[in-house]
Design a protein around this motif. Structure first.
Motif, PDB file in Angstrom:
ATOM      1  N   MET A   1     -48.123  75.142 -46.055  1.00 18.64           N
ATOM      2  CA  MET A   1     -47.756  76.525 -45.697  1.00 18.64           C
ATOM      3  C   MET A   1     -46.459  76.542 -44.901  1.00 18.64           C
ATOM      4  N   LYS A   2     -46.337  75.565 -43.994  1.00 17.86           N
ATOM      5  CA  LYS A   2     -45.101  75.494 -43.197  1.00 17.86           C
ATOM      6  C   LYS A   2     -43.910  75.186 -44.098  1.00 17.86           C
ATOM      7  N   ALA A   3     -44.105  74.261 -45.036  1.00 22.33           N
ATOM      8  CA  ALA A   3     -43.009  73.877 -45.943  1.00 22.33           C
ATOM      9  C   ALA A   3     -42.600  75.061 -46.826  1.00 22.33           C
ATOM     10  N   ALA A   4     -43.594  75.815 -47.295  1.00 19.23           N
ATOM     11  CA  ALA A   4     -43.284  76.986 -48.137  1.00 19.23           C
ATOM     12  C   ALA A   4     -42.528  78.027 -47.322  1.00 19.23           C
ATOM     13  N   ASP A   5     -42.942  78.220 -46.063  1.00 15.88           N
ATOM     14  CA  ASP A   5     -42.229  79.182 -45.195  1.00 15.88           C
ATOM     15  C   ASP A   5     -40.787  78.736 -44.976  1.00 15.88           C
ATOM     16  N   THR A   6     -40.595  77.422 -44.792  1.00 17.58           N
ATOM     17  CA  THR A   6     -39.231  76.907 -44.604  1.00 17.58           C
ATOM     18  C   THR A   6     -38.407  77.196 -45.860  1.00 17.58           C
ATOM     19  N   ALA A   7     -38.981  76.910 -47.019  1.00 18.41           N
ATOM     20  CA  ALA A   7     -38.250  77.129 -48.281  1.00 18.41           C
ATOM     21  C   ALA A   7     -37.874  78.605 -48.413  1.00 18.41           C
ATOM     22  N   LEU A   8     -38.819  79.485 -48.084  1.00 20.24           N
ATOM     23  CA  LEU A   8     -38.546  80.915 -48.255  1.00 20.24           C
ATOM     24  C   LEU A   8     -37.556  81.429 -47.215  1.00 20.24           C
ATOM     25  N   SER A   9     -37.592  80.846 -46.001  1.00 13.66           N
ATOM     26  CA  SER A   9     -36.598  81.323 -45.028  1.00 13.66           C
ATOM     27  C   SER A   9     -35.211  80.778 -45.364  1.00 13.66           C
ATOM     28  N   GLU A  10     -35.139  79.606 -45.988  1.00 13.68           N
ATOM     29  CA  GLU A  10     -33.824  79.046 -46.371  1.00 13.68           C
ATOM     30  C   GLU A  10     -33.242  79.776 -47.582  1.00 13.68           C
ATOM     31  N   PHE A  11     -34.103  80.079 -48.570  1.00 17.04           N
ATOM     32  CA  PHE A  11     -33.566  80.548 -49.866  1.00 17.04           C
ATOM     33  C   PHE A  11     -34.077  81.934 -50.290  1.00 17.04           C
ATOM     34  N   GLY A  12     -35.202  82.381 -49.683  1.00 18.71           N
ATOM     35  CA  GLY A  12     -35.733  83.707 -50.039  1.00 18.71           C
ATOM     36  C   GLY A  12     -36.470  83.753 -51.370  1.00 18.71           C
ATOM     37  N   ARG A  13     -36.606  82.619 -52.049  1.00 20.43           N
ATOM     38  CA  ARG A  13     -37.300  82.629 -53.341  1.00 20.43           C
ATOM     39  C   ARG A  13     -37.745  81.222 -53.732  1.00 20.43           C
ATOM     40  N   ILE A  14     -38.752  81.136 -54.578  1.00 22.31           N
ATOM     41  CA  ILE A  14     -39.158  79.851 -55.190  1.00 22.31           C
ATOM     42  C   ILE A  14     -39.490  80.164 -56.651  1.00 22.31           C
ATOM     43  N   ASP A  15     -38.588  79.816 -57.531  1.00 27.06           N
ATOM     44  CA  ASP A  15     -38.779  80.135 -58.949  1.00 27.06           C
ATOM     45  C   ASP A  15     -39.612  79.084 -59.671  1.00 27.06           C
ATOM     46  N   TYR A  16     -39.446  77.833 -59.247  1.00 26.57           N
ATOM     47  CA  TYR A  16     -40.123  76.732 -59.935  1.00 26.57           C
ATOM     48  C   TYR A  16     -40.827  75.854 -58.915  1.00 26.57           C
ATOM     49  N   LEU A  17     -42.047  75.476 -59.252  1.00 25.07           N
ATOM     50  CA  LEU A  17     -42.765  74.477 -58.443  1.00 25.07           C
ATOM     51  C   LEU A  17     -43.013  73.269 -59.336  1.00 25.07           C
ATOM     52  N   ILE A  18     -42.559  72.106 -58.879  1.00 26.14           N
ATOM     53  CA  ILE A  18     -42.843  70.871 -59.606  1.00 26.14           C
ATOM     54  C   ILE A  18     -43.801  70.049 -58.746  1.00 26.14           C
ATOM     55  N   ASN A  19     -45.024  69.861 -59.243  1.00 23.83           N
ATOM     56  CA  ASN A  19     -46.010  69.049 -58.524  1.00 23.83           C
ATOM     57  C   ASN A  19     -45.916  67.617 -59.023  1.00 23.83           C
ATOM     58  N   GLY A  20     -45.149  66.797 -58.300  1.00 27.89           N
ATOM     59  CA  GLY A  20     -44.942  65.410 -58.736  1.00 27.89           C
ATOM     60  C   GLY A  20     -45.541  64.379 -57.806  1.00 27.89           C
ATOM     61  N   ALA A  21     -45.942  64.784 -56.593  1.00 27.53           N
ATOM     62  CA  ALA A  21     -46.470  63.816 -55.623  1.00 27.53           C
ATOM     63  C   ALA A  21     -47.710  63.145 -56.194  1.00 27.53           C
ATOM     64  N   ALA A  22     -47.786  61.825 -56.054  1.00 23.77           N
ATOM     65  CA  ALA A  22     -48.933  61.092 -56.606  1.00 23.77           C
ATOM     66  C   ALA A  22     -49.040  59.740 -55.924  1.00 23.77           C
ATOM     67  N   GLY A  23     -50.213  59.147 -56.066  1.00 22.05           N
ATOM     68  CA  GLY A  23     -50.420  57.786 -55.579  1.00 22.05           C
ATOM     69  C   GLY A  23     -51.155  57.015 -56.651  1.00 22.05           C
ATOM     70  N   ASN A  24     -50.782  55.757 -56.831  1.00 14.91           N
ATOM     71  CA  ASN A  24     -51.474  54.978 -57.860  1.00 14.91           C
ATOM     72  C   ASN A  24     -51.294  53.483 -57.616  1.00 14.91           C
ATOM     73  N   PHE A  25     -52.197  52.721 -58.190  1.00 16.84           N
ATOM     74  CA  PHE A  25     -52.157  51.261 -58.173  1.00 16.84           C
ATOM     75  C   PHE A  25     -53.116  50.815 -59.265  1.00 16.84           C
ATOM     76  N   LEU A  26     -53.047  49.542 -59.627  1.00 22.54           N
ATOM     77  CA  LEU A  26     -53.971  49.035 -60.644  1.00 22.54           C
ATOM     78  C   LEU A  26     -55.248  48.556 -59.971  1.00 22.54           C
ATOM     79  N   SER A  27     -56.371  48.983 -60.493  1.00 20.62           N
ATOM     80  CA  SER A  27     -57.644  48.452 -59.982  1.00 20.62           C
ATOM     81  C   SER A  27     -58.765  48.713 -60.975  1.00 20.62           C
ATOM     82  N   PRO A  28     -59.645  47.705 -61.176  1.00 22.68           N
ATOM     83  CA  PRO A  28     -60.858  48.009 -61.949  1.00 22.68           C
ATOM     84  C   PRO A  28     -61.755  48.910 -61.102  1.00 22.68           C
ATOM     85  N   ILE A  29     -62.682  49.579 -61.737  1.00 22.36           N
ATOM     86  CA  ILE A  29     -63.555  50.514 -61.005  1.00 22.36           C
ATOM     87  C   ILE A  29     -64.298  49.788 -59.882  1.00 22.36           C
TER      88      ILE A  29
END
Ligand code: COA
Ligand code: NAP
Length: 289
Positions: free
Chosen positions: A92-120
């Motif tokens: 919420m804080k990050a979105a508020d920062t984005a909106l106060s800097e630019f006044g708009r958010i046209d595109y959201l790219i959800n790329g954050a991820a974590g991964n590694f190799l492991s059997p179950i």
């Protein structure tokens, strides 16, 4: 002579425009995981098309360094913001920062991820939960915040970066595959409920992409000629190609495209070996399991 550490992100040396250079003029993108890898290059390609960006993740030093590199190369504004996709307050804080800097958010790219190799059997309860929380909960959390704070009233495009691990139950990837499958289902739900507000929701699923942390972690040095020749297009994908693919998805050329997955992997998922018995034997030989 001092050498640049290998983890410093670099921009594309000789970018070739496929779309009009002003395609995203006046637009703003909010990109999670934008400080590194594929999402750094998505930010770059967007900025080369006149978009301003906000890049967010946990490591502020990395984000600052990447934002500077991106702005220098493209002449556009890139604002780095610290945020953990697992913590709604930080989003919420990050979105508020984005909106106060630019006044708009046209595109959201959800790329954050974590991964590694492991059997179950090698996954602790917390290991499975951690990947689910970063990838699946993280995508839900950030989408909900950006939709409610901006896109509900102004429309927009959400692009979730998934993978093809879940399509055939990829060995050693139950945690990430389960999370990406959840994101692909969530994408349909969001597309159905938010379409009437002018919001399109999509997934882009990369295959193996050169020069990324994902490939460094998942390949464990197993990328050889045989592996590459097993990919129908006979090569791995590039970060630039992923940037162009996501650019198409947010563009008006894709106005009818929502609630679905665009697989951008050169056909890799169709032919990729997926044999647990052989993988286990190979990794035991290398003492990796
Ligand atoms: N194999 C099995 N379990 C693993 C593991 C591995 N290689 N790496 C981490 N884990 C387990 C940890 O042991 C821990 O479980 P435990 O508490 O039962 O011991 C759990 O996962 C969480 O690890 P932690 O390091 O506390 O989580 P984190 O939130 O700090 O980091 C990761 C998340 C583990 C995914 C970390 O690798 C990361 O930050 N990744 C981001 C970059 C990345 O993965 N890029 C590729 C994207 S495709
Ligand atoms: P990457 O550079 O490691 O990107 C992952 C990003 O996520 C990092 O910038 C990381 O930054 C951020 N992140 C991790 N946990 C976070 C959290 N809790 N909150 C906020 N940000 C967080 O990896 P990549 O290989 O480029 O992968 C990018 C995307 O493509 C991922 O969604 C991945 O699953 C997908 N993908 C990649 C490949 C490939 O070949 N590389 C193939 C298929 C799919 P911080 O550490 O600063 O938080």
């Amino acid at each position: 002579m001092s050498q640049k550490p290998s983890y410093v992100e670099e921009c594309i040396k000789d970018y070739k425009y496929i779309f009009q250079p002003e395609l995203l003029r006046g637009k703003v993108a909010f990109i999670t995981g934008g400080g590194t890898g594929i999402c750094f290059t998505i930010a770059e390609v967007f900025m080369r098309h006149q978009c301003d960006t906000v890049i967010c993740s946990r490591k502020m030093d990395k984000l600052r360094e990447s934002a500077e590199t991106l702005s220098k190369a493209t002449g556009r504004r890139c604002v780095p913001v610290q945020m953990d996709v697992r913590t709604p307050e930080s989003i919420m804080k990050a979105a508020d920062t984005a909106l106060s800097e630019f006044g708009r958010i046209d595109y959201l790219i959800n790329g954050a991820a974590g991964n590694f190799l492991s059997p179950i059997t090698g996954l602790s309860f917390n290991a499975f939960k951690t990947v689910m929380e970063i990838d699946a909960h993280g995508t839900f959390n950030v989408s909900k915040v950006i939709y409610e704070k901006y896109m509900k009233d102004h429309g927009g495009v959400i692009v979730n970066i998934t993978a093809t691990l879940q399509t055939r139950g990829q060995v050693l990837q139950a945690h990430a595959g389960s999370a990406k499958a959840a994101i692909e289902a969530m994408t349909k739900h969001m597309a159905v409920e938010w379409g009437m507000d002018g919001v399109r929701v999509m997934c882009v699923a990369p295959g193996p992409i050169e020069d990324t942390e994902g490939m460094r972690r998942l390949s464990r040095g197993r990328i050889n000629d045989e592996y590459v020749k097993g990919i129908p297009i006979q090569r791995m994908g590039t970060r630039e190609e992923m940037g162009n693919t996501v650019l198409y998805v947010v563009s008006d050329a894709a106005q009818l495209v929502t609630g679905t997955v665009l697989i951008a992997d050169g056909g890799h998922w169709l032919s990729n070996p997926n044999n647990y018995y052989q993988t286990k034997k190979l990794m035991q030989k290398k003492s990796q399991l």
